[in-house]
Design an enzyme around this catalytic site. Sequence first.
Site, PDB file in Angstrom:
ATOM      1  CG  HIS A  10      -2.165  -0.801   0.984  1.00 33.58           C
ATOM      2  ND1 HIS A  10      -2.945  -1.303   1.977  1.00 33.58           N
ATOM      3  CD2 HIS A  10      -2.750  -1.176  -0.179  1.00 33.58           C
ATOM      4  CE1 HIS A  10      -3.974  -1.956   1.451  1.00 33.58           C
ATOM      5  NE2 HIS A  10      -3.871  -1.897   0.147  1.00 33.58           N
ATOM      6  NE  ARG A  31     -14.136  -1.091 -11.873  1.00 34.04           N
ATOM      7  CZ  ARG A  31     -13.152  -0.735 -12.717  1.00 34.04           C
ATOM      8  NH1 ARG A  31     -12.597   0.438 -12.634  1.00 34.04           N
ATOM      9  NH2 ARG A  31     -12.732  -1.578 -13.650  1.00 34.04           N
ATOM     10  NE  ARG A  45     -19.569  -2.042 -12.601  1.00 30.54           N
ATOM     11  CZ  ARG A  45     -18.353  -2.571 -12.722  1.00 30.54           C
ATOM     12  NH1 ARG A  45     -17.941  -3.044 -13.882  1.00 30.54           N
ATOM     13  NH2 ARG A  45     -17.545  -2.610 -11.702  1.00 30.54           N
ATOM     14  CD  GLU A  99     -18.689  -7.448 -16.560  1.00 28.29           C
ATOM     15  OE1 GLU A  99     -17.524  -7.161 -16.256  1.00 28.29           O
ATOM     16  OE2 GLU A  99     -19.662  -7.101 -15.863  1.00 28.29           O
ATOM     17  CG  ASN A 126     -10.608  -5.170 -16.435  1.00 28.01           C
ATOM     18  OD1 ASN A 126      -9.839  -4.944 -17.358  1.00 28.01           O
ATOM     19  ND2 ASN A 126     -10.968  -4.254 -15.573  1.00 28.01           N
ATOM     20  CG  ASP A 127     -15.043  -9.589 -14.937  1.00 27.57           C
ATOM     21  OD1 ASP A 127     -14.387 -10.431 -14.294  1.00 27.57           O
ATOM     22  OD2 ASP A 127     -15.602  -8.621 -14.411  1.00 27.57           O
ATOM     23  CB  CYS A 145     -15.387   0.659 -19.206  1.00 25.42           C
ATOM     24  SG  CYS A 145     -16.444  -0.718 -18.786  1.00 25.42           S
TER      25      CYS A 145
HETATM   26  C1  PEP Z   1     -14.269  -5.301 -16.546  1.00 20.96           C
HETATM   27  O1  PEP Z   1     -14.604  -6.408 -16.146  1.00 20.96           O
HETATM   28  O2  PEP Z   1     -13.560  -5.121 -17.559  1.00 20.96           O
HETATM   29  C2  PEP Z   1     -14.694  -4.089 -15.821  1.00 20.96           C
HETATM   30  C3  PEP Z   1     -14.475  -2.885 -16.316  1.00 20.96           C
HETATM   31  O3  PEP Z   1     -15.285  -4.241 -14.617  1.00 20.96           O
HETATM   32  P1  PEP Z   1     -14.525  -4.623 -13.264  1.00 20.96           P
HETATM   33  O4  PEP Z   1     -13.042  -4.456 -13.505  1.00 20.96           O
HETATM   34  O5  PEP Z   1     -15.054  -3.668 -12.243  1.00 20.96           O
HETATM   35  O6  PEP Z   1     -14.934  -6.035 -13.029  1.00 20.96           O
HETATM   36 MG    MG Z   2     -16.153  -6.699 -14.687  1.00 17.35          MG
END
Ligand code: PEP
Ligand code: MG
Length: 560
Positions: free
Chosen positions: A191, A298, A334, A432, A455-456, A503
């Site tokens: 951190h 978020r 979201r 996602e 990301n997901d 995103c």
């Molecule tokens: C994603 O999954 O790409 C996303 C933007 O959402 P998070 O990272 O909050 O799961």
């Molecule tokens: Mg996600």
Amino acid sequence: VTEFRGVPVSPGVALARLLLWPRKGEQQPAAGGEERSPEAEEARFRQAVESILHELHEERADLERRAGAETAAILEAHALIAADPELEGEVLRLIREEGLPAAQAILNAGNVMAELLGSLDDPYLSQRADDVRDVASRLAGAASGEVDRLPPIPWEHAIVVAEDLPPSRVARLDPARVAGLVCERGGATSHAAFIARSLGIPAVFATGRLPLSDGGYQAVLDGTEGRLIVEPEPAVVEQYRQRMAEEAARTVALEALRLLPGETRDGRRRVELAVNIGHPSEAEAALRAGAEGVGLFRTEFLFLDRRTPPSEQEQYEAYRSVLTAFGERPVIIRTLDIGGDKQVPYLNLPPEENPFLGWRGIRLWASREDLWRPQLRALLRAAPAGNLHIMLPMVASPDEVEAARGLLEEARRELAEQGTETGPYRLGIMIEVPAAVAVADQLAEAVDFFSIGTNDLTQYTLAVDRNNPRVTGLYRPLSPAVLRMVEQTVRAAHQAGIWCGMCGELAGSPAAAAVLIGLGLDELSMAAPALPPMKEAIRNLTLAQAEAAAAAALLRRKQA
Ligand code: PEP
Ligand code: MG
């Protein structure tokens, strides 16, 4: 000349004198000798908690202004540790049953708690262990009457060298005076490193014990390469001066881009460049960085690091403040995306074998009235303040969208019956989950926009856990498999006449700019610091180059 190596944890160069902070054991011993009854120790402990909570409260607000809400949340977590009932119970037991002085009882209890967390073989929790030690040491200091001041900086600028740098100390540093940071211990994921990065202080950690006995020497700290050069040769100094000048010039050049659009050099393609935020306090910095909208708020950050959920009113105020700040520009908020790697203890969710495949995102939210009702009411009430877009996470099928619309209608009806004003909104979804890509044509008929969460989408498409360090090498958002998903999604959106953004982290990667523009995305949303370099990359491309890059990437036979 002496050169030392460490782990680069915060990029940039500093050229200043070295300031050595006292090592443990070199500090002044605290005054003692007052009354030593368990009652007096208990009172000392309680006073210490109170004063540290007060300090943390002020430091948190200060850090939030300087480094953003995500960074400041670390101190919020510190406050929760300082007020933790289990820690309190153990400290009181040690004072009452073992007759320990308050400071010692706090250190012992903190150690027990930290060791337990550290033994759990979970990087997130072992991070927490460092935080617990940091808080315990602050509390113990306060209980023994020490005033925890940072050593003064005798020069205009200094490179601070410390044996250990707890996050709470880094949080209090003034980047105008502290040109660089060296820590003999620590690591890139601590951190303390995270805070140094968000404050923009170049830092090198884990150098091991440095054989320095006096400060005052001129030194160069290279936070990008992980080097500390003490008493450098004039030629080296000159070289670093040049690099600093180049970096400063680059910052100015990026600054000049702020008001220019994100369009290709030939003017043939323009994308909207938006930001990802987790807290309303980030809105201002985002606008300053040139954001054309919020591509992802978020909202789960409003729920983390606290003991009860935010009320409808608190949520309303948070949403309204972002909508107001962005005016006519679109703000995509979201709905709560809890579950998976984001856990909220007070929601009492059952443990799951595979949380990423479990009760997360819309699945959880839509089945918990205590979550969706206040959130949707807050959103609808805030809508008149700006250009509201509501986005649902983890959607896999059109019936989930219909169910969410039903909830929105219900919330609106309820507010209307109460005579409360609501406003218009657009409804969109995150893409996602691979299932959503497969039925993107059907989903595109059901919503106003798409935003691809790479990301997901990467983890589900490639079957690679986004947080598992053993498979990070396989986590490749630019692999043809993922990019084909992106292409299919954009195509389905455009065929149905809706827009499609992105995103996930990939959207803020300048190295991916050509491919993303070539794939036809209409909007890219990223962390605010990524905006200028991304815009620069896009403005250096022609549409033909971007399209060629995308076509090649889709056909590659490697994982990228
Ligand atoms: C994603 O999954 O790409 C996303 C933007 O959402 P998070 O990272 O909050 O799961
Ligand atoms: Mg996600």
